[in-house]
Design an enzyme around this catalytic site. Sequence first.
Site, PDB file in Angstrom:
ATOM      1  N   SER A 159     -63.642 -41.658  39.631  1.00 44.62           N
ATOM      2  CA  SER A 159     -62.135 -41.568  39.770  1.00 44.62           C
ATOM      3  C   SER A 159     -61.345 -42.370  38.637  1.00 44.62           C
ATOM      4  CB  SER A 159     -61.495 -41.560  40.927  1.00 44.62           C
ATOM      5  OG  SER A 159     -60.256 -41.185  41.050  1.00 44.62           O
ATOM      6  N   ASP A 281     -63.846 -30.683  43.786  1.00 40.89           N
ATOM      7  CA  ASP A 281     -62.871 -31.549  43.608  1.00 40.89           C
ATOM      8  C   ASP A 281     -61.450 -30.762  43.701  1.00 40.89           C
ATOM      9  OD1 ASP A 281     -61.276 -33.504  42.964  1.00 40.89           O
ATOM     10  OD2 ASP A 281     -62.629 -34.375  41.547  1.00 40.89           O
ATOM     11  N   HIS A 309     -63.990 -34.782  45.738  1.00 40.35           N
ATOM     12  CA  HIS A 309     -63.562 -35.749  44.889  1.00 40.35           C
ATOM     13  C   HIS A 309     -64.523 -36.853  44.789  1.00 40.35           C
ATOM     14  CE1 HIS A 309     -61.069 -37.682  41.895  1.00 40.35           C
ATOM     15  NE2 HIS A 309     -60.854 -38.869  42.592  1.00 40.35           N
TER      16      HIS A 309
END
Length: 328
Positions: A159, A281, A309
């Site tokens: 991320s 995601d 995610h």
Amino acid sequence: MLTLSPSYASPLPLKLSKKSKFRTHFHVCANGFPSFLPKEIDNIKDKFARNLAQRIQRLPVQLTSSGTSIMSSCVRPMVQGNTDPIVLLHGFDSSCLEWRYTYPLLEEAGLESWAIDILGWGFSDLEGLQQCDAASKRNHLYQFWKSYIKRPMILVGPSLGAVVAIDLAVNHPEAVSKLILIDASVYSEGTGEMAKLPRLFAYAGVALLKSVPLRLYVNLIAFNDVSFNTSLDWMKIGRLHCLYPWWEDAAVNFMTSGGYNVVPLINQVKQQTLIIWGEDDQIISYKLAFKLHSELQGATLRQIPDCGHIPHVEKPTSVADLIIRFVQ
């Protein structure tokens, strides 16, 4: 984009079969946790989170930008591998506990693995820290590498951690031999209008970021089919580092500094790169995985089905297998 540090039950036990070459120096309480962790660690039920939390320690890192020495939190390896060391970052406003399931799998495979808290998040002692902008985060990570790792590393960023990884790889290529980017949030151009907020409103926004309802909601959209009790425990884990008195100041400083913008740096990445992406995601569009793959020369893209995610938490065995193959 907000990314917490939940956990997901792994069928594999924590097992370290090789003798450690590293010495650890930190005080522990009667409950087995380092004394610097918030006392709320006792409220966490997840045994994998508790196991990894017991291994967190703080190491001094001198910031050249300010001359400040930061007692920086991390998990040090207990094995020395035959490949470049793996350094695991975490997502936005998270901590090294994000790796509680994948980390022991990498160690079981004999890989020398570090899990490092990015400056401003995690369990470092930030009392008296003046700056927590992108440049300071980069300088902290680089100085940590110079002080303790000292060899080209395979840098893993999930991320927003992917942004931190790209930023370091381009600015200090001697430190990074390969990159692994997981559901990478690399196309956000800083904190946007939040950088212009008056400090009163910035602190109000940060208070919301720490709130229990918001953290529970993020768990709901970050993962597939998770029970409420599990999400509640994950929320406690992901929120643990927010209980330090300096967390709000560090969060506001990062927000008002403008954050990260590595979009111009993507095509400057020279390191061999593995891109890992959860097919389900709901936070970052899977289309951006293909865009990133097309913009990174020679990159490899691997999908993980039925995964949200944070694949290294939701599907730790799949992520560990991909990392091990890429490394070896």
